[in-house]
Design a protein around this motif. Structure first.
Motif, mmCIF file in Angstrom:
data_model
loop_
_atom_site.group_PDB
_atom_site.id
_atom_site.type_symbol
_atom_site.label_atom_id
_atom_site.label_comp_id
_atom_site.label_asym_id
_atom_site.label_seq_id
_atom_site.Cartn_x
_atom_site.Cartn_y
_atom_site.Cartn_z
ATOM 1 N N PRO A 25 2.111 -1.275 12.706
ATOM 2 C CA PRO A 25 0.656 -1.201 12.593
ATOM 3 C C PRO A 25 0.121 0.212 12.363
ATOM 4 C CG PRO A 25 1.283 -2.504 14.499
ATOM 5 C CD PRO A 25 2.532 -1.904 13.950
ATOM 6 N N LYS A 26 0.828 1.249 12.817
ATOM 7 C CA LYS A 26 0.343 2.617 12.618
ATOM 8 C C LYS A 26 0.290 2.998 11.145
ATOM 9 C CE LYS A 26 1.579 4.627 17.036
ATOM 10 N NZ LYS A 26 2.302 5.717 17.699
ATOM 11 N N ALA A 27 1.042 2.300 10.295
ATOM 12 C CA ALA A 27 1.019 2.595 8.860
ATOM 13 C C ALA A 27 -0.354 2.300 8.263
ATOM 14 C CB ALA A 27 2.100 1.809 8.133
ATOM 15 N N ARG A 76 0.812 -1.213 0.000
ATOM 16 C CA ARG A 76 0.000 0.000 0.000
ATOM 17 C C ARG A 76 0.851 1.272 0.000
ATOM 18 N NH1 ARG A 76 -3.166 -0.387 4.787
ATOM 19 N NH2 ARG A 76 -2.872 -2.599 5.032
ATOM 20 N N LEU A 77 2.122 1.166 0.404
ATOM 21 C CA LEU A 77 2.997 2.328 0.431
ATOM 22 C C LEU A 77 3.658 2.623 -0.911
ATOM 23 C CD1 LEU A 77 4.705 1.771 3.881
ATOM 24 C CD2 LEU A 77 3.006 3.500 3.310
ATOM 25 N N PHE A 78 3.648 1.664 -1.847
ATOM 26 C CA PHE A 78 4.264 1.896 -3.147
ATOM 27 C C PHE A 78 3.441 2.882 -3.964
ATOM 28 C CE2 PHE A 78 6.428 -2.157 -2.338
ATOM 29 C CZ PHE A 78 7.719 -1.791 -2.699
ATOM 30 N N PRO A 79 4.096 3.812 -4.654
ATOM 31 C CA PRO A 79 3.359 4.763 -5.492
ATOM 32 C C PRO A 79 2.746 4.063 -6.700
ATOM 33 C CG PRO A 79 5.720 5.033 -5.774
ATOM 34 C CD PRO A 79 5.521 4.029 -4.674
ATOM 35 N N LEU A 80 1.659 4.623 -7.195
ATOM 36 C CA LEU A 80 0.984 4.044 -8.351
ATOM 37 C C LEU A 80 1.569 4.550 -9.663
ATOM 38 C CD1 LEU A 80 -2.697 4.224 -7.087
ATOM 39 C CD2 LEU A 80 -1.157 2.262 -7.069
ATOM 40 N N ARG A 81 2.358 5.609 -9.622
ATOM 41 C CA ARG A 81 2.965 6.152 -10.835
ATOM 42 C C ARG A 81 4.462 5.874 -10.843
ATOM 43 N NH1 ARG A 81 0.994 12.209 -10.684
ATOM 44 N NH2 ARG A 81 1.010 11.820 -8.480
ATOM 45 N N THR A 82 5.030 5.867 -12.030
ATOM 46 C CA THR A 82 6.476 5.688 -12.140
ATOM 47 C C THR A 82 7.169 7.035 -11.974
ATOM 48 O OG1 THR A 82 6.404 5.981 -14.528
ATOM 49 C CG2 THR A 82 6.215 3.724 -13.688
ATOM 50 N N GLY A 83 8.456 6.992 -11.729
ATOM 51 C CA GLY A 83 9.236 8.209 -11.604
ATOM 52 C C GLY A 83 9.246 8.809 -10.215
ATOM 53 N N ILE A 84 8.563 8.182 -9.269
ATOM 54 C CA ILE A 84 8.538 8.675 -7.900
ATOM 55 C C ILE A 84 9.567 7.883 -7.100
ATOM 56 C CG2 ILE A 84 7.143 8.906 -5.806
ATOM 57 C CD1 ILE A 84 4.701 9.143 -7.639
#
Length: 64
Positions: free
Chosen positions: A32-34, A14-22
């Motif tokens: 767990p706080k994440a 869930r922490l990975f960006p959905l767009r490239t170049g980031i």
């Protein structure tokens, strides 16, 4: 990538960006706080040095 259970794996994805170049860190430590805070719930993140050693200048490790 390392994780301790299925919840940990899902949390990381869930922490990975959905767009490239980031840019994303080479390593992260999450808890767990994440689940509620996203990247604000990280316990540490950073990049390795040129010889794959801990580099204090480009890494952060703390506790929420």
């Amino acid at each position: 990538m390392a994780f301790t259970d299925e919840d940990g794996l899902e949390r990381i994805f869930r922490l990975f960006p959905l767009r490239t170049g980031i840019m994303i860190p080479e390593w992260i430590v999450t808890g767990p706080k994440a689940d509620l805070l996203g990247a604000g719930g990280l316990l540490g993140a950073g990049y390795w040095g040129r010889s794959w050693e801990w580099n204090e200048n480009i890494s952060w490790l703390g506790f929420n």
